[in-house]
Enzyme design. Structure first.
Site, PDB file in Angstrom:
ATOM      1  N   ARG A  48      35.202  -2.951 -38.120  1.00  0.00           N
ATOM      2  CA  ARG A  48      34.704  -2.577 -39.454  1.00  0.00           C
ATOM      3  C   ARG A  48      34.753  -3.733 -40.439  1.00  0.00           C
ATOM      4  O   ARG A  48      33.815  -3.915 -41.226  1.00  0.00           O
ATOM      5  CB  ARG A  48      35.491  -1.371 -39.979  1.00  0.00           C
ATOM      6  CG  ARG A  48      35.257  -0.108 -39.163  1.00  0.00           C
ATOM      7  CD  ARG A  48      35.898   1.102 -39.800  1.00  0.00           C
ATOM      8  NE  ARG A  48      35.691   2.304 -39.007  1.00  0.00           N
ATOM      9  CZ  ARG A  48      36.090   3.513 -39.371  1.00  0.00           C
ATOM     10  NH1 ARG A  48      36.702   3.684 -40.530  1.00  0.00           N
ATOM     11  NH2 ARG A  48      35.869   4.555 -38.599  1.00  0.00           N
ATOM     12  N   ASP A 149      36.576  11.571 -53.823  1.00  0.00           N
ATOM     13  CA  ASP A 149      36.852  10.791 -52.628  1.00  0.00           C
ATOM     14  C   ASP A 149      37.056   9.347 -53.059  1.00  0.00           C
ATOM     15  O   ASP A 149      36.570   8.936 -54.122  1.00  0.00           O
ATOM     16  CB  ASP A 149      35.703  10.889 -51.622  1.00  0.00           C
ATOM     17  CG  ASP A 149      36.144  10.583 -50.191  1.00  0.00           C
ATOM     18  OD1 ASP A 149      36.345  11.531 -49.415  1.00  0.00           O
ATOM     19  OD2 ASP A 149      36.299   9.396 -49.854  1.00  0.00           O
TER      20      ASP A 149
END
Length: 282
Positions: A48, A149
């Site tokens: 990532r 979030d």
């Protein structure tokens, strides 16, 4: 020495990823977002973050991490955090929770307020909205869902209310017609959430580890599902304590299937399968 060895080095890798790099990443994401990365997350971290190195034309992990630590207000921190946040979600995931929410909504005379604190790409808050709309009928007007979030990319997708049809294909046909619009032309194969649901939800960025939450309670229910598993026990206890004044007396806390708060906080009493009732405001 560990600091001079590459972690799982392979000839296919574009960048060296050393033990010291992995240790720094673990420390930085824990400090920034409270996420505890286990040893088994090394490959995930590499794959990532390597995308960020390529995007920025950075030559090695050490330089990338140096630049982050050297500028705490850098916009790259957002990309760093987003990259290491796992977002696995679906409509009506852990379906046993929603009849309990519906029962709460039917019993309450006025509007219902819910905080979904791990909204991801929106499937969970929209599932909550459908549940409230079905339970309250015409009285659903005024019900409010705060969806937060830490991942800004996910929230941007959630705000659009657009999904591939396969994401909703298992919903009852009646719900599909009532709450979704089917795309045409360039949007063929997509669905869009109808305004009746979108109007119930406010999407906001929020880090559960932030010193202050820009949130006004109190809520009838908080959905904090499959989030605490990324935090250590002291962090879990701190967050649970901060939930207490944000819940109405008897308010419900919905947890993930692998999360157990019974031995972490005395403020919550197990009411059902991973559902807790707030029993103390102290």
């Amino acid at each position: 020495m560990a600091s001079s060895q590459a972690v799982g080095s392979s000839p296919e890798r574009q960048f060296d990823f050393r033990e010291s790099d992995f240790a720094r990443v673990r420390k930085m994401i824990y400090s920034r977002a409270g996420i505890s990365l286990g040893e088994h997350k090394r490959e995930m971290v590499y794959s990532r973050l390597a995308r960020r190195l390529r995007a920025l034309s950075v030559q090695d992990f050490s330089s990338y991490l140096d630049s982050l630590e050297g500028e705490h207000g850098s916009p790259e921190w957002e990309h760093f955090t987003n990259a290491l946040t796992t977002n696995l979600t679906s409509f009506f995931r852990e379906a046993h929770h929603f009849p309990i929410l519906a029962d709460l909504a039917r019993k309450k005379q006025g509007p219902v307020s819910v905080w979904c604190c791990a909204a991801s790409t929106g499937e969970e808050p929209y599932s909550i909205a459908i549940t409230l709309a079905e339970a309250k009928g015409g009285k659903a007007t005024g019900c409010e869902i705060l969806a937060t979030d830490i991942d800004t990319n996910c929230l941007n997708r959630a705000r659009t209310g657009m999904y591939p049809f396969e994401r909703v294909s298992k919903l009852p046909e009646e719900q599909l017609k009532k709450y979704f619009l089917r795309g045409k032309g360039d949007n063929e194969g997509q669905v869009k959430v109808r305004p009746v649901l979108q109007d119930m939800i406010s999407f906001e960025t929020l880090n559960l580890l932030a010193d202050k939450w820009a949130i006004q309670g109190a809520f009838d229910a908080i959905f904090c599902r499959n989030v605490m598993i990324y935090f250590d026990k002291p962090t879990q206890a701190k967050i649970l304590q901060r939930f207490v004044p944000l819940l109405k007396p008897g308010g419900l806390l919905f947890a993930g299937h692998s999360e157990n708060f019974t031995y972490i906080s005395k403020n919550f009493r197990l009411r059902g399968q991973t559902v807790y009732e707030c029993v103390s405001q102290s």
